[in-house]
Design a protein around this motif. Sequence first.
Motif, PDB file in Angstrom:
ATOM      1  N   ILE A 118       0.820  -1.042  -0.173  1.00 44.45           N
ATOM      2  CA  ILE A 118      -0.043  -0.147  -0.031  1.00 44.45           C
ATOM      3  C   ILE A 118       1.054   1.328   0.155  1.00 44.45           C
ATOM      4  O   ILE A 118       1.713   1.593   1.026  1.00 44.45           O
ATOM      5  CB  ILE A 118      -0.922   0.067   1.252  1.00 44.45           C
ATOM      6  N   ASP A 119       0.811   1.967  -1.021  1.00 42.13           N
ATOM      7  CA  ASP A 119       1.637   3.183  -1.147  1.00 42.13           C
ATOM      8  C   ASP A 119       1.739   4.250  -0.185  1.00 42.13           C
ATOM      9  O   ASP A 119       0.612   4.345   0.483  1.00 42.13           O
ATOM     10  CB  ASP A 119       1.149   3.693  -2.755  1.00 42.13           C
ATOM     11  N   GLU A 120       2.655   4.899   0.202  1.00 42.64           N
ATOM     12  CA  GLU A 120       2.833   5.844   1.344  1.00 42.64           C
ATOM     13  C   GLU A 120       1.708   6.980   0.922  1.00 42.64           C
ATOM     14  O   GLU A 120       1.333   7.572   1.802  1.00 42.64           O
ATOM     15  CB  GLU A 120       4.104   6.335   1.143  1.00 42.64           C
ATOM     16  N   HIS A 121       1.419   7.194  -0.423  1.00 41.28           N
ATOM     17  CA  HIS A 121       0.468   8.256  -0.517  1.00 41.28           C
ATOM     18  C   HIS A 121      -0.931   7.877  -0.595  1.00 41.28           C
ATOM     19  O   HIS A 121      -1.938   8.667  -0.579  1.00 41.28           O
ATOM     20  CB  HIS A 121       0.830   8.860  -1.997  1.00 41.28           C
ATOM     21  N   ASP A 122      -1.240   6.642  -0.115  1.00 40.41           N
ATOM     22  CA  ASP A 122      -2.644   6.022  -0.069  1.00 40.41           C
ATOM     23  C   ASP A 122      -2.953   6.073   1.460  1.00 40.41           C
ATOM     24  O   ASP A 122      -2.522   5.129   2.159  1.00 40.41           O
ATOM     25  CB  ASP A 122      -2.581   4.499  -0.668  1.00 40.41           C
ATOM     26  N   LYS A 123      -3.444   7.199   1.715  1.00 40.13           N
ATOM     27  CA  LYS A 123      -4.085   7.334   3.194  1.00 40.13           C
ATOM     28  C   LYS A 123      -5.454   6.942   3.469  1.00 40.13           C
ATOM     29  O   LYS A 123      -5.944   7.097   4.670  1.00 40.13           O
ATOM     30  CB  LYS A 123      -4.103   8.948   3.222  1.00 40.13           C
ATOM     31  N   GLU A 124      -5.951   6.154   2.608  1.00 41.29           N
ATOM     32  CA  GLU A 124      -7.654   5.700   3.022  1.00 41.29           C
ATOM     33  C   GLU A 124      -7.612   4.996   4.233  1.00 41.29           C
ATOM     34  O   GLU A 124      -8.534   4.958   4.836  1.00 41.29           O
ATOM     35  CB  GLU A 124      -7.895   4.761   1.554  1.00 41.29           C
ATOM     36  N   GLY A 125      -6.790   4.152   4.558  1.00 39.14           N
ATOM     37  CA  GLY A 125      -6.593   3.260   5.738  1.00 39.14           C
ATOM     38  C   GLY A 125      -6.739   4.095   7.114  1.00 39.14           C
ATOM     39  O   GLY A 125      -7.207   3.671   8.023  1.00 39.14           O
ATOM     40  N   GLY A 126      -5.920   5.099   7.003  1.00 42.51           N
ATOM     41  CA  GLY A 126      -5.671   6.135   8.214  1.00 42.51           C
ATOM     42  C   GLY A 126      -4.856   5.281   9.116  1.00 42.51           C
ATOM     43  O   GLY A 126      -3.941   4.599   9.043  1.00 42.51           O
ATOM     44  N   THR A 127      -5.417   5.755  10.411  1.00 40.73           N
ATOM     45  CA  THR A 127      -4.268   5.338  11.489  1.00 40.73           C
ATOM     46  C   THR A 127      -4.562   4.113  12.361  1.00 40.73           C
ATOM     47  O   THR A 127      -4.214   3.670  13.236  1.00 40.73           O
ATOM     48  CB  THR A 127      -4.350   6.486  12.688  1.00 40.73           C
ATOM     49  N   GLY A 128      -5.908   3.827  11.673  1.00 44.27           N
ATOM     50  CA  GLY A 128      -6.343   2.519  12.395  1.00 44.27           C
ATOM     51  C   GLY A 128      -6.942   1.445  11.475  1.00 44.27           C
ATOM     52  O   GLY A 128      -8.069   0.809  11.557  1.00 44.27           O
ATOM     53  N   GLY A 129      -6.482   1.187  10.208  1.00 42.00           N
ATOM     54  CA  GLY A 129      -6.937   0.523   9.299  1.00 42.00           C
ATOM     55  C   GLY A 129      -6.836  -1.224   9.667  1.00 42.00           C
ATOM     56  O   GLY A 129      -5.854  -1.242  10.482  1.00 42.00           O
ATOM     57  N   ASN A 130      -7.248  -2.108   8.854  1.00 37.69           N
ATOM     58  CA  ASN A 130      -7.296  -3.512   9.088  1.00 37.69           C
ATOM     59  C   ASN A 130      -7.549  -4.332   7.939  1.00 37.69           C
ATOM     60  O   ASN A 130      -8.128  -3.792   7.220  1.00 37.69           O
ATOM     61  CB  ASN A 130      -7.748  -4.072  10.391  1.00 37.69           C
ATOM     62  N   PHE A 131      -6.939  -5.403   7.910  1.00 40.16           N
ATOM     63  CA  PHE A 131      -7.428  -6.555   6.930  1.00 40.16           C
ATOM     64  C   PHE A 131      -7.982  -7.581   7.647  1.00 40.16           C
ATOM     65  O   PHE A 131      -7.855  -7.838   8.760  1.00 40.16           O
ATOM     66  CB  PHE A 131      -6.057  -7.066   6.278  1.00 40.16           C
ATOM     67  N   ILE A 132      -8.937  -8.217   7.014  1.00 38.84           N
ATOM     68  CA  ILE A 132      -9.570  -9.359   7.439  1.00 38.84           C
ATOM     69  C   ILE A 132      -9.105 -10.465   6.358  1.00 38.84           C
ATOM     70  O   ILE A 132      -9.472 -10.313   4.975  1.00 38.84           O
ATOM     71  CB  ILE A 132     -10.990  -9.558   7.585  1.00 38.84           C
ATOM     72  N   PHE A 133      -8.576 -11.573   6.674  1.00 37.70           N
ATOM     73  CA  PHE A 133      -8.208 -12.675   5.576  1.00 37.70           C
ATOM     74  C   PHE A 133      -9.170 -14.054   5.813  1.00 37.70           C
ATOM     75  O   PHE A 133      -9.152 -14.245   7.036  1.00 37.70           O
ATOM     76  CB  PHE A 133      -6.689 -13.022   5.669  1.00 37.70           C
TER      77      PHE A 133
END
Length: 169
Positions: A118-133
């Motif tokens: 995830i590119d440094e310029h992609d801020k969509e996740g913010g400070t508390g993003g997460n993945f579910i696999f």
Amino acid sequence: MKNAVLILFLVITFGSCKEQKETTTASTVNWNKRSVDYKISDSLKAGKTYLSVYSQVYSQSEHTTHDLTATVNMRNTSSTDTLYILQAEYYNTAGKLIRNYNKKSIYIAPMESVAIVIDEHDKEGGTGGNFIFDWKINKLTSKPLFEGVFISTKGQQGLSFITQGKTIK
């Protein structure tokens, strides 16, 4: 002779320089080449893993953040069996789904690692993003490992840290 040495030096110096290409892709995975076009066996053990992901971290106060490059690693810890990733969903700080990385199930070969960047310029996740696999493995196989590696460099300062996934099912 001096001119020949100077020309040779310039050719070597500039010939070895590679153009830095900025990437905006959110994934290094070719999902189509990894897709599974058959029904994955119901005899396999299903699991679900949560991984915290940081596009940004706070610095000095809640009003200042640093942007980070995130590398999300999906690792097959088995030396003999294939890991199947059914879903890789990315959520932002507010819990809103940003994107689902695979439309079809994919495979990860024994001892193989696959990364989503995830590119440094992609801020969509913010400070508390997460993945579910969501994943499937052979019942006797060790569980997969999901890790996040986060990095930012500015001038002579650097920031890096890791997170590990937690199996939630």
